[in-house]
Design a protein around this motif. Structure first.
Motif, PDB file in Angstrom:
ATOM      1  N   ALA A 102      -4.891  19.648   4.891  1.00 34.76           N
ATOM      2  CA  ALA A 102      -4.707  20.202   3.556  1.00 34.76           C
ATOM      3  C   ALA A 102      -5.810  19.730   2.611  1.00 34.76           C
ATOM      4  O   ALA A 102      -6.100  18.534   2.527  1.00 34.76           O
ATOM      5  N   ALA A 103      -6.410  20.673   1.908  1.00 38.50           N
ATOM      6  CA  ALA A 103      -7.500  20.322   0.999  1.00 38.50           C
ATOM      7  C   ALA A 103      -7.040  19.343  -0.076  1.00 38.50           C
ATOM      8  O   ALA A 103      -7.798  18.458  -0.494  1.00 38.50           O
ATOM      9  N   ASP A 104      -5.783  19.472  -0.534  1.00 38.42           N
ATOM     10  CA  ASP A 104      -5.259  18.589  -1.575  1.00 38.42           C
ATOM     11  C   ASP A 104      -5.256  17.133  -1.136  1.00 38.42           C
ATOM     12  O   ASP A 104      -5.309  16.223  -1.973  1.00 38.42           O
ATOM     13  N   LEU A 105      -5.152  16.913   0.180  1.00 37.84           N
ATOM     14  CA  LEU A 105      -5.032  15.549   0.701  1.00 37.84           C
ATOM     15  C   LEU A 105      -6.307  15.085   1.395  1.00 37.84           C
ATOM     16  O   LEU A 105      -6.294  14.090   2.131  1.00 37.84           O
ATOM     17  N   ALA A 106      -7.397  15.800   1.144  1.00 38.85           N
ATOM     18  CA  ALA A 106      -8.681  15.365   1.691  1.00 38.85           C
ATOM     19  C   ALA A 106      -9.008  13.974   1.161  1.00 38.85           C
ATOM     20  O   ALA A 106      -8.795  13.664  -0.011  1.00 38.85           O
ATOM     21  N   GLY A 107      -9.506  13.113   2.034  1.00 37.45           N
ATOM     22  CA  GLY A 107      -9.828  11.757   1.619  1.00 37.45           C
ATOM     23  C   GLY A 107      -8.655  10.802   1.703  1.00 37.45           C
ATOM     24  O   GLY A 107      -8.757   9.660   1.257  1.00 37.45           O
ATOM     25  N   HIS A 108      -7.525  11.249   2.253  1.00 37.04           N
ATOM     26  CA  HIS A 108      -6.351  10.400   2.409  1.00 37.04           C
ATOM     27  C   HIS A 108      -6.023  10.207   3.884  1.00 37.04           C
ATOM     28  O   HIS A 108      -6.243  11.091   4.712  1.00 37.04           O
ATOM     29  N   ILE A 109      -5.465   9.054   4.207  1.00 39.49           N
ATOM     30  CA  ILE A 109      -5.060   8.715   5.570  1.00 39.49           C
ATOM     31  C   ILE A 109      -3.590   8.298   5.553  1.00 39.49           C
ATOM     32  O   ILE A 109      -3.170   7.528   4.687  1.00 39.49           O
ATOM     33  N   ALA A 110      -2.821   8.814   6.506  1.00 44.28           N
ATOM     34  CA  ALA A 110      -1.407   8.451   6.646  1.00 44.28           C
ATOM     35  C   ALA A 110      -1.229   7.562   7.870  1.00 44.28           C
ATOM     36  O   ALA A 110      -2.032   7.622   8.819  1.00 44.28           O
ATOM     37  N   PHE A 111      -0.177   6.752   7.864  1.00 40.65           N
ATOM     38  CA  PHE A 111       0.082   5.803   8.953  1.00 40.65           C
ATOM     39  C   PHE A 111       1.516   5.940   9.448  1.00 40.65           C
ATOM     40  O   PHE A 111       2.435   6.249   8.697  1.00 40.65           O
ATOM     41  N   GLU A 112       1.683   5.655  10.750  1.00 39.46           N
ATOM     42  CA  GLU A 112       3.014   5.553  11.306  1.00 39.46           C
ATOM     43  C   GLU A 112       3.638   4.217  10.900  1.00 39.46           C
ATOM     44  O   GLU A 112       2.933   3.232  10.695  1.00 39.46           O
ATOM     45  N   TRP A 113       4.969   4.218  10.824  1.00 35.83           N
ATOM     46  CA  TRP A 113       5.734   3.002  10.564  1.00 35.83           C
ATOM     47  C   TRP A 113       6.440   2.623  11.850  1.00 35.83           C
ATOM     48  O   TRP A 113       7.199   3.420  12.410  1.00 35.83           O
ATOM     49  N   ARG A 119       5.700   2.964  16.805  1.00 30.44           N
ATOM     50  CA  ARG A 119       4.286   2.589  16.823  1.00 30.44           C
ATOM     51  C   ARG A 119       3.809   2.541  15.379  1.00 30.44           C
ATOM     52  O   ARG A 119       4.454   3.065  14.473  1.00 30.44           O
ATOM     53  N   GLY A 120       2.672   1.894  15.162  1.00 32.28           N
ATOM     54  CA  GLY A 120       2.136   1.841  13.808  1.00 32.28           C
ATOM     55  C   GLY A 120       2.287   0.474  13.186  1.00 32.28           C
ATOM     56  O   GLY A 120       2.492  -0.536  13.869  1.00 32.28           O
ATOM     57  N   LEU A 121       2.197   0.426  11.851  1.00 27.60           N
ATOM     58  CA  LEU A 121       2.234  -0.837  11.125  1.00 27.60           C
ATOM     59  C   LEU A 121       3.664  -1.365  11.043  1.00 27.60           C
ATOM     60  O   LEU A 121       4.613  -0.611  10.854  1.00 27.60           O
ATOM     61  N   GLU A 122       3.791  -2.690  11.161  1.00 30.64           N
ATOM     62  CA  GLU A 122       5.112  -3.307  11.310  1.00 30.64           C
ATOM     63  C   GLU A 122       5.798  -3.621   9.988  1.00 30.64           C
ATOM     64  O   GLU A 122       7.028  -3.592   9.904  1.00 30.64           O
ATOM     65  N   HIS A 123       5.022  -3.957   8.967  1.00 29.87           N
ATOM     66  CA  HIS A 123       5.615  -4.399   7.708  1.00 29.87           C
ATOM     67  C   HIS A 123       5.008  -3.618   6.546  1.00 29.87           C
ATOM     68  O   HIS A 123       3.786  -3.478   6.445  1.00 29.87           O
ATOM     69  N   TRP A 124       5.896  -3.154   5.667  1.00 34.79           N
ATOM     70  CA  TRP A 124       5.473  -2.393   4.506  1.00 34.79           C
ATOM     71  C   TRP A 124       6.108  -2.982   3.249  1.00 34.79           C
ATOM     72  O   TRP A 124       7.251  -3.447   3.275  1.00 34.79           O
ATOM     73  N   TYR A 125       5.357  -2.939   2.154  1.00 29.51           N
ATOM     74  CA  TYR A 125       5.825  -3.515   0.899  1.00 29.51           C
ATOM     75  C   TYR A 125       5.550  -2.543  -0.243  1.00 29.51           C
ATOM     76  O   TYR A 125       4.457  -1.963  -0.333  1.00 29.51           O
ATOM     77  N   GLU A 126       6.547  -2.360  -1.115  1.00 31.12           N
ATOM     78  CA  GLU A 126       6.367  -1.714  -2.408  1.00 31.12           C
ATOM     79  C   GLU A 126       6.475  -2.817  -3.446  1.00 31.12           C
ATOM     80  O   GLU A 126       7.524  -3.473  -3.547  1.00 31.12           O
TER      81      GLU A 126
END
Length: 272
Positions: A102-113, A119-126
């Motif tokens: 999507a052009a709107d999200l160009a320059g962004h990367i998403a990750f699995e939890w 699979r993916g990153l184990e710990h997330w913080y807000e």
């Protein structure tokens, strides 16, 4: 350079994605390594997926740890364009991240939890609070309210809980859950299991199964021994799946709701 959107309005892409900027400071870690440190995350909803995920500006991601995926996934994540493996000192986590076409999200990367996809990153913080499974949806409310309603719960005709001091948990998109003090539950009719689940709104739950002979799904009762602060009123109280038990509130029998949990419960082997 990524342009950071500032409006809170939800946008729609031609691919069918919904997205919205978030003001939360979000970090993602694998072990002791911080892979994402973002003050400009974007929430993304994929078609027919009820929960959001985060995408992050490339400048706020450790791109030096990403490698083009050796075995990129197909048919996952709407409009995904490029998948990445995460390389941490020779440990390769396949398809841990991706970009959207999507052009709107160009320059962004998403990750699995990890706790959501395995699979993916184990710990997330807000901010300074650890969150689990998925980002919290800003358009969803979860309220835990003490009540004086008279709540009775039966399984196969057996009264298993009777209280006039429940805590009612109202969660957008789900039926009201009735949390009952342990003293008002016949807990001897249940056996603890090793099953646990995580919720970004409530924390980590522990479970019990029915000891009786009815064809009742396993893990029919749960409790949050250390709930997140926003729902602290449910600490150590017990709740039952409305989908599989009979609940009466102030003398009125509630119909068993049909929810995403209905199918999951029907696929479980009975507890005895």
């Amino acid at each position: 350079m990524t342009t950071f959107p500032t409006s809170r309005a939800v946008r729609t892409t031609p691919e069918g994605l919904l997205w919205e900027p978030s003001d939360r400071w979000v970090r993602g870690r694998k072990g002791e390594v911080t892979v994402v440190d973002s003050r400009h995350p974007v929430l993304v909803w994929e078609p027919e997926v009820p929960v959001p995920l985060y995408a992050f500006p490339r400048e706020e991601v450790r791109e030096d740890l990403l490698r083009p995926a050796r075995n990129p996934l197909t048919g996952t994540h709407t409009g995904s364009r490029i998948f990445y493996d995460l390389d941490l000192d020779g440990e390769l986590l396949e398809n841990a991240a991706w970009t959207f076409a999507a052009a709107d999200l160009a320059g962004h990367i998403a990750f699995e939890w990890f706790r959501r996809a395995g699979r993916g990153l184990e710990h997330w913080y807000e901010e300074e609070e650890e969150i689990f499974i998925q980002p919290r949806d800003p358009h969803k409310r979860v309220d835990a309210l003490p009540s004086s309603r008279h709540v009775r719960v039966e399984i196969d005709g057996t009264l298993v809980a009777d209280t006039r001091r429940p805590v009612l948990l109202f969660e957008t998109g789900l039926p009201t859950r009735f949390y009952v003090p342990r003293e008002d539950v016949r807990l001897e009719l249940f056996v603890p299991t090793d099953h646990h689940t995580g919720c970004p709104y409530k924390g980590t739950a522990e479970y019990w199964s029915w000891r009786g002979t009815a064809g009742v799904p396993r893990n029919i009762v749960w409790s949050y021994p250390q709930p997140l602060p926003a729902v602290g009123a449910i600490r150590d109280l017990l709740a039952f799946y409305n989908e599989a038990v009979d609940i009466t509130v102030d003398g009125e029998s509630l119909a068993r709701p049909v929810t995403p949990f209905t199918r999951t419960l029907s696929q479980q082997p009975p507890s005895s």
